[in-house]
Design a protein around this motif. Structure first.
Motif, PDB file in Angstrom:
ATOM      1  N   LEU A  83      -2.707  63.592  23.478  1.00  0.00           N
ATOM      2  CA  LEU A  83      -2.035  64.800  23.002  1.00  0.00           C
ATOM      3  C   LEU A  83      -1.080  65.347  24.051  1.00  0.00           C
ATOM      4  O   LEU A  83       0.045  65.765  23.737  1.00  0.00           O
ATOM      5  N   GLY A  84      -1.525  65.347  25.312  1.00  0.00           N
ATOM      6  CA  GLY A  84      -0.644  65.820  26.381  1.00  0.00           C
ATOM      7  C   GLY A  84       0.607  64.975  26.514  1.00  0.00           C
ATOM      8  O   GLY A  84       1.715  65.500  26.705  1.00  0.00           O
TER       9      GLY A  84
ATOM     10  N   ASP B 207       6.419  64.577  25.217  1.00  0.00           N
ATOM     11  CA  ASP B 207       7.384  63.621  24.676  1.00  0.00           C
ATOM     12  C   ASP B 207       7.549  62.427  25.612  1.00  0.00           C
ATOM     13  O   ASP B 207       8.664  62.039  25.993  1.00  0.00           O
ATOM     14  N   TRP B 208       6.415  61.832  25.959  1.00  0.00           N
ATOM     15  CA  TRP B 208       6.399  60.630  26.791  1.00  0.00           C
ATOM     16  C   TRP B 208       7.251  59.561  26.143  1.00  0.00           C
ATOM     17  O   TRP B 208       7.296  59.418  24.926  1.00  0.00           O
ATOM     18  N   ARG B 209       7.948  58.802  26.974  1.00  0.00           N
ATOM     19  CA  ARG B 209       8.962  57.873  26.479  1.00  0.00           C
ATOM     20  C   ARG B 209       8.441  56.912  25.408  1.00  0.00           C
ATOM     21  O   ARG B 209       9.125  56.694  24.404  1.00  0.00           O
TER      22      ARG B 209
ATOM     23  N   ALA C 127       8.942  55.212  19.855  1.00  0.00           N
ATOM     24  CA  ALA C 127       8.358  54.868  18.553  1.00  0.00           C
ATOM     25  C   ALA C 127       8.903  55.778  17.459  1.00  0.00           C
ATOM     26  O   ALA C 127       9.227  55.316  16.355  1.00  0.00           O
ATOM     27  N   ARG C 128       9.016  57.071  17.756  1.00  0.00           N
ATOM     28  CA  ARG C 128       9.543  58.017  16.750  1.00  0.00           C
ATOM     29  C   ARG C 128      10.991  57.696  16.421  1.00  0.00           C
ATOM     30  O   ARG C 128      11.372  57.659  15.237  1.00  0.00           O
ATOM     31  N   ASP C 129      11.813  57.470  17.444  1.00  0.00           N
ATOM     32  CA  ASP C 129      13.222  57.179  17.201  1.00  0.00           C
ATOM     33  C   ASP C 129      13.391  55.877  16.422  1.00  0.00           C
ATOM     34  O   ASP C 129      14.261  55.767  15.550  1.00  0.00           O
TER      35      ASP C 129
END
Length: 515
Positions: free
Chosen positions: A106-107, A112-114, A119-121
């Motif tokens: 969660l942290g 917004d760890w790379r 993965a989101r992008d």
């Protein structure tokens, strides 16, 4: 100084007597036995602890018995208590390690760890490339400063007399004109500047050049004849000035904590800016994604206490002949910018997400416009954005669907604004995704605590399918961008951690009981 043992003994006897008095008469025999027990405890401190415990027990004996609940309520309480007991059992086992692992994940997601961002992008890019939307009616055209125009008119920058002629042609054709160019300095090709730059030319020629009209003045006149929006860029180096005011209004909560901030703004020459219908900042260099792909563009920014609109947003305002936009701010940040009756959805920082999957028609060459090579009436009522597309001018950007000139990004954002096809990444999306990540992670841990390997694997697969399916449906039907990768990554890591723990336990059991 410590209390003498005899004093401790007296305190224990007094406490025992108090406990005997508190107990109801029916418990008198028990109270007397308690007092006799003190005589057999040799250590004074132990006797005091015994007496205090008896006092607490005597007060507990005076509490009335709890009434018996009806059978249906007892059944509901048993159902509620079962998962609580399961969680309590998990805490006593290795599950605190899994919970700690979930907290770490969660942290990393919140920071917004790379890998999470990548993965989101990638998921959002996949939506763009695999789910194209139908082409909407096009109200925007790009006027390209392309290779053909450079070959015909010479290298860039052109004389402002040429730019003025181009502006007049577009205005006469009935178009609203926007520039993806900032005219910061006076035209070096203006006749009066040439006369001062070359002191070796014939004096008569120098006087003739000095008397000729300024090309900047000609350009300002062309701007004043139509509806023209100039560009500006935000400055973080302290070169640009802070604007004197802004017409953008804010409704709801404060927008200051959410907007990108700059020290000043660099605008076109005052001679040009005074005759323009509006001015908007160029947004491409703000908040770039780490991989260099342009997925979203700021449409609002703060300079001092003033909110400025982006170029596409200002062009939409001028095209609709309305007042400056109003910004609506909610609990999670910026929600939308409203221009007249047009609502422009933004994310929490005031950025828009163009729908690059929509097909973008090619523009027209600036040279073709100047030479009359554009069909009459084809530009009437449209917004013409002038910008560079020639590769040598180095304004090429990477998007989810490939490379395109920067001017096309402004055109894409403006088309989506006017057609209502912008993708949406609302401010509540992030908190909801984190909550879903917590729920799915805890679900895996709880189901695994029931010691049913098939159960938690089934839960993992079903939760992944539901999360991804919901994200795909929201994008396809509502244009919403929601991140399904964070919950999937979290549950996958937890499942592999659980399988590792189970494998280690099996290895220990085999070592303890060899065949």
């Amino acid at each position: 100084m410590s209390i003498a043992p005899s004093r401790l003994r007296r305190l224990a006897v007094a406490a025992g007597g108090h406990a005997a008095r508190v107990l109801p008469p029916a418990r008198g025999a028990w109270a007397e036995a308690m007092r006799r027990e003190l005589d057999h405890i040799e250590d004074d401190r132990a006797a005091l602890r015994w007496a205090v415990g008896c006092v607490l027990s005597s007060y507990r004996a005076r509490l009335p018995a709890l009434p018996t609940l009806p059978a249906p309520i007892e059944a509901i309480a048993a159902r509620i208590g079962a998962p609580v007991r399961t969680i309590a059992a998990l805490v006593r086992g290795p599950s605190w390690l899994l919970a700690a692992l979930l907290v770490v994940l969660l942290g990393l997601r919140i920071a917004d760890w790379r890998p999470f961002a990548l993965a989101r992008d990638s998921l959002f890019d996949l939506y763009q490339t695999t789910a194209p939307s139908p082409v909407m009616s096009d109200k925007v055209v790009v006027v390209e400063i392309d290779e053909a125009s450079l070959a015909a008119l010479g290298q860039w920058p052109w004389s402002r007399a040429v730019v003025a002629a181009l502006t007049r042609r577009l205005t006469e054709a009935g178009a609203i004109v926007g520039f993806d160019i900032v005219f910061v300095e006076p035209d070096r090709l203006s006749p009066d500047r040439l006369a001062r730059a070359f002191d070796y030319i014939d004096p008569a020629l120098a006087r003739a050049l000095a008397a000729a009209p300024s090309t900047d003045g000609l350009f300002a006149e062309a701007i004043g004849e139509g509806r023209v929006v100039l560009a500006e860029f935000l400055d973080d180096d302290g070169i640009g000035a802070v604007p004197a005011g802004s017409g953008v209004t804010v409704r709801g909560r404060s927008a200051v904590p959410h907007l990108p901030h700059a020290r000043g703004v660099v605008r076109s020459l005052p001679l040009l800016a005074r005759t323009a219908a509006g001015s908007g900042f160029l947004a491409l260099y703000l908040n770039p994604d780490p991989d260099g792909v342009v997925r979203h563009m700021p449409m609002l920014a703060r300079v001092g206490d003033h909110i400025l609109p982006g170029l596409a947003l200002e062009l939409a305002r001028v095209a609709r002949a309305t007042e400056p936009p109003s910004v609506e701010v909610g609990w999670f940040g910026i929600e939308r910018a409203t221009i007249g009756g047009l609502a422009v959805p933004t994310d929490r920082t005031g950025e828009v997400w163009p729908n690059f999957a929509l097909a973008s028609p090619r523009g027209v060459s600036a040279h073709a416009v100047l030479e009359g090579g554009v069909a009459p009436g084809s530009l009437a009522g449209r917004i013409a954005i002038i910008g560079a597309s020639a590769a040598g001018l180095r304004d090429i950007r990477q998007t989810p669907v490939g490379h395109m000139p920067g001017v096309y990004l402004h055109a894409r954002a403006l088309r989506d604004m006017l057609a209502g096809t912008l993708l949406r990444r609302p401010g509540w999306a992030g908190p909801v995704e984190i909550a879903l990540m917590i729920a799915s992670g805890l679900g895996v841990i709880v189901v695994a605590g029931a010691r049913r390997r098939r159960g938690f694997i089934t839960f993992w697969l079903v939760s992944m399918a539901a999360t991804v399916g919901a994200s795909v449906a929201l994008h396809r039907w509502y244009g919403l961008l929601t991140d399904a990768t964070a919950p999937v990554i979290a549950t996958t890591v937890l499942v592999f951690a659980i399988l590792l723990i189970v494998a280690q336990r099996q290895d220990r059991a085999k070592a303890a009981f060899p065949r």
